[in-house]
Scaffold this motif. Structure first.
Motif, PDB file in Angstrom:
ATOM      1  N   LEU A   1       0.832  -1.207   0.000  1.00 47.12           N
ATOM      2  CA  LEU A   1       0.000   0.000   0.000  1.00 47.12           C
ATOM      3  C   LEU A   1       0.866   1.256   0.000  1.00 47.12           C
ATOM      4  O   LEU A   1       0.604   2.203  -0.738  1.00 47.12           O
ATOM      5  N   LYS A   2       1.918   1.245   0.796  1.00 43.98           N
ATOM      6  CA  LYS A   2       2.807   2.398   0.864  1.00 43.98           C
ATOM      7  C   LYS A   2       3.557   2.599  -0.447  1.00 43.98           C
ATOM      8  O   LYS A   2       3.766   3.733  -0.889  1.00 43.98           O
ATOM      9  N   ILE A   3       3.946   1.517  -1.090  1.00 45.40           N
ATOM     10  CA  ILE A   3       4.606   1.624  -2.394  1.00 45.40           C
ATOM     11  C   ILE A   3       3.630   2.182  -3.425  1.00 45.40           C
ATOM     12  O   ILE A   3       3.957   3.105  -4.182  1.00 45.40           O
TER      13      ILE A   3
ATOM     14  N   GLY B   1       9.293  -9.573  -8.027  1.00 45.87           N
ATOM     15  CA  GLY B   1       8.174  -9.032  -7.271  1.00 45.87           C
ATOM     16  C   GLY B   1       8.114  -7.524  -7.362  1.00 45.87           C
ATOM     17  O   GLY B   1       8.996  -6.862  -7.925  1.00 45.87           O
ATOM     18  N   LEU B   2       7.065  -6.966  -6.790  1.00 49.87           N
ATOM     19  CA  LEU B   2       6.825  -5.524  -6.865  1.00 49.87           C
ATOM     20  C   LEU B   2       7.948  -4.719  -6.215  1.00 49.87           C
ATOM     21  O   LEU B   2       8.346  -3.682  -6.732  1.00 49.87           O
ATOM     22  N   LYS B   3       8.474  -5.208  -5.091  1.00 50.34           N
ATOM     23  CA  LYS B   3       9.561  -4.471  -4.432  1.00 50.34           C
ATOM     24  C   LYS B   3      10.759  -4.331  -5.361  1.00 50.34           C
ATOM     25  O   LYS B   3      11.334  -3.249  -5.468  1.00 50.34           O
ATOM     26  N   ALA B   4      11.131  -5.402  -6.041  1.00 46.16           N
ATOM     27  CA  ALA B   4      12.279  -5.356  -6.950  1.00 46.16           C
ATOM     28  C   ALA B   4      11.961  -4.543  -8.196  1.00 46.16           C
ATOM     29  O   ALA B   4      12.795  -3.769  -8.667  1.00 46.16           O
ATOM     30  N   ARG B   5      10.764  -4.689  -8.735  1.00 44.44           N
ATOM     31  CA  ARG B   5      10.401  -3.986  -9.969  1.00 44.44           C
ATOM     32  C   ARG B   5      10.329  -2.472  -9.782  1.00 44.44           C
ATOM     33  O   ARG B   5      10.566  -1.715 -10.710  1.00 44.44           O
ATOM     34  N   THR B   6       9.990  -2.035  -8.568  1.00 45.20           N
ATOM     35  CA  THR B   6       9.916  -0.601  -8.302  1.00 45.20           C
ATOM     36  C   THR B   6      11.218  -0.064  -7.713  1.00 45.20           C
ATOM     37  O   THR B   6      11.453   1.145  -7.756  1.00 45.20           O
ATOM     38  N   GLY B   7      12.028  -0.940  -7.139  1.00 46.03           N
ATOM     39  CA  GLY B   7      13.241  -0.509  -6.457  1.00 46.03           C
ATOM     40  C   GLY B   7      12.953   0.095  -5.096  1.00 46.03           C
ATOM     41  O   GLY B   7      13.801   0.776  -4.521  1.00 46.03           O
ATOM     42  N   LEU B   8      11.764  -0.164  -4.550  1.00 46.98           N
ATOM     43  CA  LEU B   8      11.359   0.456  -3.289  1.00 46.98           C
ATOM     44  C   LEU B   8      11.313  -0.520  -2.121  1.00 46.98           C
ATOM     45  O   LEU B   8      10.611  -0.292  -1.149  1.00 46.98           O
ATOM     46  N   GLY B   9      12.060  -1.583  -2.234  1.00 47.57           N
ATOM     47  CA  GLY B   9      12.094  -2.514  -1.114  1.00 47.57           C
ATOM     48  C   GLY B   9      13.201  -3.541  -1.312  1.00 47.57           C
ATOM     49  O   GLY B   9      13.578  -3.856  -2.436  1.00 47.57           O
ATOM     50  N   GLU B  10      13.711  -4.030  -0.219  1.00 45.09           N
ATOM     51  CA  GLU B  10      14.741  -5.056  -0.257  1.00 45.09           C
ATOM     52  C   GLU B  10      14.085  -6.393  -0.567  1.00 45.09           C
ATOM     53  O   GLU B  10      13.132  -6.784   0.099  1.00 45.09           O
ATOM     54  N   PHE B  11      14.588  -7.083  -1.562  1.00 49.15           N
ATOM     55  CA  PHE B  11      13.980  -8.352  -1.978  1.00 49.15           C
ATOM     56  C   PHE B  11      14.944  -9.513  -1.927  1.00 49.15           C
ATOM     57  O   PHE B  11      14.551 -10.665  -2.022  1.00 49.15           O
ATOM     58  N   ARG B  12      16.225  -9.250  -1.746  1.00 45.22           N
ATOM     59  CA  ARG B  12      17.227 -10.307  -1.832  1.00 45.22           C
ATOM     60  C   ARG B  12      17.085 -11.368  -0.761  1.00 45.22           C
ATOM     61  O   ARG B  12      17.523 -12.508  -0.944  1.00 45.22           O
ATOM     62  N   TYR B  13      16.461 -11.023   0.359  1.00 45.57           N
ATOM     63  CA  TYR B  13      16.341 -11.968   1.462  1.00 45.57           C
ATOM     64  C   TYR B  13      14.921 -12.513   1.613  1.00 45.57           C
ATOM     65  O   TYR B  13      14.618 -13.148   2.606  1.00 45.57           O
ATOM     66  N   ASP B  14      14.095 -12.274   0.607  1.00 49.00           N
ATOM     67  CA  ASP B  14      12.730 -12.758   0.645  1.00 49.00           C
ATOM     68  C   ASP B  14      12.679 -14.271   0.455  1.00 49.00           C
ATOM     69  O   ASP B  14      13.448 -14.837  -0.317  1.00 49.00           O
ATOM     70  N   LEU B  15      11.755 -14.901   1.149  1.00 49.82           N
ATOM     71  CA  LEU B  15      11.482 -16.309   0.910  1.00 49.82           C
ATOM     72  C   LEU B  15      10.510 -16.370  -0.264  1.00 49.82           C
ATOM     73  O   LEU B  15       9.439 -15.779  -0.235  1.00 49.82           O
TER      74      LEU B  15
END
Length: 170
Positions: free
Chosen positions: A35-37, A155-169
């Motif tokens: 939502l914040k993104i 995912g959305l975090k990686a596609r937008t660059g607005l969140g860390e995704f490297r440690y996602d399960l």
């Protein structure tokens, strides 16, 4: 000369309005981080062009970006904008939960879900009008991007660059 400037992206009251727009348009609960993104793109629709989307969504991203009102002056990078907006978004979401407009149980689980609590007629009409005038934007953000996962390298975090995704399960 003193100059005052209003920046809606950094206004907690406008954040309440944008969050309500998103939760009114969606019938499902939305992860608070998602939502914040998405709120960043409601505040500045032209930034939709920078989202790394599949080729099938490129045209929809362009239609969403057209919803951008005129901007005067230089703008910060999207990561900076996202970080600076975060405290206002948090305040807006917590206020909506305390007022009973967002579900408290969903909030405690990291989700935002609109309750059945009615909005004033004037506010409801303004939200509906804004969502209708920017229907391409809202559809792109909540329906088209809603089909994209949130975590992982695609995912959305990686596609937008607005969140860390490297440690996602994933």
């Amino acid at each position: 000369m003193i100059q005052l400037a209003f920046e809606s992206a950094f206004d907690p009251f406008h954040a309440v309005f944008r969050i309500l727009r998103l939760t009114e348009f969606s019938t499902q609960a939305i992860e608070i981080v998602r939502l914040k993104i998405l709120d960043v793109y409601v505040a500045e629709p032209r930034r939709c062009l920078a989202i790394r989307v599949p080729p099938a969504l490129k045209k929809k991203a362009k239609l969403a970006a057209i919803c951008q009102p005129p901007i005067y002056g230089s703008r910060p990078r999207i990561e900076t904008l996202f970080n600076r907006m975060s405290p206002m978004q948090d305040a807006a979401i917590q206020t909506l939960v305390m007022q009973g407009l967002l579900d408290a149980d969903a909030f405690s689980n990291g989700m935002a879900q609109r309750t059945e609590a009615p909005l004033s007629t004037k506010l409801s009409a303004r939200i509906a009008s804004s969502n209708e005038s920017q229907k391409n934007l809202m559809t792109f953000l909540l329906l088209d991007l809603g089909e994209i996962g949130f975590n992982g390298p695609n995912g959305l975090k990686a596609r937008t660059g607005l969140g860390e995704f490297r440690y996602d399960l994933v």
